[in-house]
Design a protein around this motif. Structure first.
Motif, PDB file in Angstrom:
ATOM      1  N   PRO A 223     -31.350  61.693  22.156  1.00  0.00           N
ATOM      2  CA  PRO A 223     -29.920  61.433  22.356  1.00  0.00           C
ATOM      3  C   PRO A 223     -29.122  61.859  21.125  1.00  0.00           C
ATOM      4  O   PRO A 223     -29.598  61.722  19.992  1.00  0.00           O
ATOM      5  CB  PRO A 223     -29.867  59.913  22.541  1.00  0.00           C
ATOM      6  CG  PRO A 223     -31.056  59.403  21.781  1.00  0.00           C
ATOM      7  CD  PRO A 223     -32.090  60.491  21.795  1.00  0.00           C
TER       8      PRO A 223
ATOM      9  N   VAL B 139     -21.636  63.249  20.992  1.00  0.00           N
ATOM     10  CA  VAL B 139     -20.835  64.472  21.075  1.00  0.00           C
ATOM     11  C   VAL B 139     -19.355  64.112  21.177  1.00  0.00           C
ATOM     12  O   VAL B 139     -19.001  62.990  21.533  1.00  0.00           O
ATOM     13  CB  VAL B 139     -21.242  65.357  22.278  1.00  0.00           C
ATOM     14  CG1 VAL B 139     -22.662  65.868  22.127  1.00  0.00           C
ATOM     15  CG2 VAL B 139     -21.086  64.622  23.595  1.00  0.00           C
ATOM     16  N   GLN B 140     -18.522  65.073  20.872  1.00  0.00           N
ATOM     17  CA  GLN B 140     -17.077  64.986  21.076  1.00  0.00           C
ATOM     18  C   GLN B 140     -16.457  63.752  20.435  1.00  0.00           C
ATOM     19  O   GLN B 140     -15.620  63.080  21.027  1.00  0.00           O
ATOM     20  CB  GLN B 140     -16.758  65.040  22.575  1.00  0.00           C
ATOM     21  CG  GLN B 140     -17.302  66.262  23.260  1.00  0.00           C
ATOM     22  CD  GLN B 140     -17.246  66.166  24.775  1.00  0.00           C
ATOM     23  OE1 GLN B 140     -16.764  65.194  25.347  1.00  0.00           O
ATOM     24  NE2 GLN B 140     -17.749  67.175  25.446  1.00  0.00           N
TER      25      GLN B 140
ATOM     26  N   GLY C 158     -19.013  61.205  23.977  1.00  0.00           N
ATOM     27  CA  GLY C 158     -20.085  61.118  24.954  1.00  0.00           C
ATOM     28  C   GLY C 158     -21.435  61.208  24.292  1.00  0.00           C
ATOM     29  O   GLY C 158     -21.556  61.148  23.073  1.00  0.00           O
ATOM     30  N   LEU C 159     -22.459  61.355  25.112  1.00  0.00           N
ATOM     31  CA  LEU C 159     -23.834  61.504  24.645  1.00  0.00           C
ATOM     32  C   LEU C 159     -24.463  62.715  25.309  1.00  0.00           C
ATOM     33  O   LEU C 159     -24.259  62.955  26.496  1.00  0.00           O
ATOM     34  CB  LEU C 159     -24.690  60.281  24.991  1.00  0.00           C
ATOM     35  CG  LEU C 159     -24.581  59.062  24.107  1.00  0.00           C
ATOM     36  CD1 LEU C 159     -25.502  57.967  24.631  1.00  0.00           C
ATOM     37  CD2 LEU C 159     -24.906  59.368  22.669  1.00  0.00           C
ATOM     38  N   ASN C 160     -25.244  63.450  24.519  1.00  0.00           N
ATOM     39  CA  ASN C 160     -26.051  64.538  25.028  1.00  0.00           C
ATOM     40  C   ASN C 160     -27.494  64.071  24.975  1.00  0.00           C
ATOM     41  O   ASN C 160     -27.950  63.574  23.946  1.00  0.00           O
ATOM     42  CB  ASN C 160     -25.857  65.784  24.167  1.00  0.00           C
ATOM     43  CG  ASN C 160     -26.707  66.921  24.643  1.00  0.00           C
ATOM     44  OD1 ASN C 160     -27.922  66.912  24.480  1.00  0.00           O
ATOM     45  ND2 ASN C 160     -26.079  67.923  25.224  1.00  0.00           N
TER      46      ASN C 160
ATOM     47  N   SER D 188     -31.339  65.512  25.518  1.00  0.00           N
ATOM     48  CA  SER D 188     -32.044  66.779  25.666  1.00  0.00           C
ATOM     49  C   SER D 188     -33.539  66.608  25.417  1.00  0.00           C
ATOM     50  O   SER D 188     -33.958  65.760  24.633  1.00  0.00           O
ATOM     51  CB  SER D 188     -31.465  67.837  24.723  1.00  0.00           C
ATOM     52  OG  SER D 188     -31.618  67.426  23.384  1.00  0.00           O
TER      53      SER D 188
ATOM     54  N   THR E 192     -31.142  69.544  29.475  1.00  0.00           N
ATOM     55  CA  THR E 192     -30.080  68.795  28.799  1.00  0.00           C
ATOM     56  C   THR E 192     -29.104  68.232  29.829  1.00  0.00           C
ATOM     57  O   THR E 192     -28.898  68.812  30.893  1.00  0.00           O
ATOM     58  CB  THR E 192     -29.329  69.680  27.780  1.00  0.00           C
ATOM     59  OG1 THR E 192     -28.395  68.891  27.065  1.00  0.00           O
ATOM     60  CG2 THR E 192     -28.609  70.827  28.440  1.00  0.00           C
TER      61      THR E 192
ATOM     62  N   THR F 201     -25.205  66.110  29.538  1.00  0.00           N
ATOM     63  CA  THR F 201     -24.166  65.523  28.703  1.00  0.00           C
ATOM     64  C   THR F 201     -23.262  64.672  29.580  1.00  0.00           C
ATOM     65  O   THR F 201     -22.799  65.125  30.627  1.00  0.00           O
ATOM     66  CB  THR F 201     -23.320  66.618  28.009  1.00  0.00           C
ATOM     67  OG1 THR F 201     -24.183  67.436  27.222  1.00  0.00           O
ATOM     68  CG2 THR F 201     -22.254  66.008  27.113  1.00  0.00           C
TER      69      THR F 201
ATOM     70  N   SER G   1     -19.781  62.276  29.305  1.00  0.00           N
ATOM     71  CA  SER G   1     -18.662  62.081  28.379  1.00  0.00           C
ATOM     72  C   SER G   1     -17.421  61.587  29.113  1.00  0.00           C
ATOM     73  O   SER G   1     -17.399  61.507  30.335  1.00  0.00           O
ATOM     74  CB  SER G   1     -18.341  63.402  27.662  1.00  0.00           C
ATOM     75  OG  SER G   1     -17.954  64.391  28.597  1.00  0.00           O
TER      76      SER G   1
ATOM     77  N   GLY H  58     -24.747  69.865  32.463  1.00  0.00           N
ATOM     78  CA  GLY H  58     -26.014  70.163  31.799  1.00  0.00           C
ATOM     79  C   GLY H  58     -26.861  71.079  32.633  1.00  0.00           C
ATOM     80  O   GLY H  58     -26.357  71.890  33.413  1.00  0.00           O
TER      81      GLY H  58
ATOM     82  N   ASN I 201     -22.506  71.682  36.272  1.00  0.00           N
ATOM     83  CA  ASN I 201     -21.320  70.894  35.962  1.00  0.00           C
ATOM     84  C   ASN I 201     -21.013  70.044  37.196  1.00  0.00           C
ATOM     85  O   ASN I 201     -20.434  70.510  38.152  1.00  0.00           O
ATOM     86  CB  ASN I 201     -20.138  71.806  35.615  1.00  0.00           C
ATOM     87  CG  ASN I 201     -18.928  71.005  35.177  1.00  0.00           C
ATOM     88  OD1 ASN I 201     -18.988  69.782  35.025  1.00  0.00           O
ATOM     89  ND2 ASN I 201     -17.828  71.691  34.971  1.00  0.00           N
TER      90      ASN I 201
END
Length: 187
Positions: A59, A62-63, A95-97, A99, A104, A106, A108, A125, A129
């Motif tokens: 984990p 992100v952003q 958010g969280l990615n 992978s 992956t 994501t 958010s 991911g 989308n």
């Protein structure tokens, strides 16, 4: 149970948000956007954190989200960027990615919808989308030390995690983590 969860979160939000807009009546109709007005902390359930680690899933925030160790698991903070007390909705950025190798996913821009007791988010991911979907159901917490409410997976979220990572470990209604909105807290 729904009334208890709503009462708890409405009390937290109303108490925190009235300082921004004045009277409780003004707070009830207030809507804010594009401004950080606190954050929501989400703690991954320890069993899920162990599962993620065992599966080789990493984990990463992100952003603009933040994440770090918390009581033997992972806690992430997502900035509150808007709210509407009428309709009981809290918007977030970040958010969280997740992978593992080339797989992956994501998630958010979470929205907590207390009227429906759901948390939605934008998903993209390896699976493509997907757009905005309901990710979690909001339930009464059985671990108040980890969060004010419990987040359980929706079927959509469980299926997306299983498909992305080629596992069969995630299930609808399984506890994923715990959330605590912290309006007016420093991010």
């Amino acid at each position: 149970m729904k009334k208890t969860i709503l009462a708890l979160l409405a009390l937290v939000l109303t108490a925190g948000m009235t300082g921004l807009v004045g009277s409780p009546a003004e707070a009830a109709t207030a809507q804010r956007s594009s401004t950080k007005v606190g954050y929501t902390r989400v703690v991954v359930a320890p069993a899920v954190y162990d599962l993620i680690g065992t599966a080789g899933i990493t984990p990463a925030p992100v952003q603009g989200a933040k994440a770090g160790a918390f009581k033997g698991t992972l806690a992430a903070k997502f900035p509150i960027t808007g709210y509407r007390l009428r309709g009981l909705r809290i918007k977030h950025s970040g958010g969280l990615n997740l992978s593992a190798g080339s797989a992956t996913i994501t998630v958010s821009r979470f929205n907590i919808d207390l009227a429906r007791l759901r948390v939605s988010g934008r998903v993209n991911g390896t699976v493509g989308n997907v757009g905005r979907v309901d990710l979690f159901k909001v339930r009464a917490s059985d671990r108040r030390d980890l969060g004010a409410v419990k987040l359980t997976l929706t079927k959509t979220a469980a299926d997306a995690l299983n498909a992305t990572f080629g596992v069969n470990a995630f299930a609808e209604n399984a506890t994923f983590g715990y959330a605590t909105p912290k309006p007016l807290s420093r991010f």
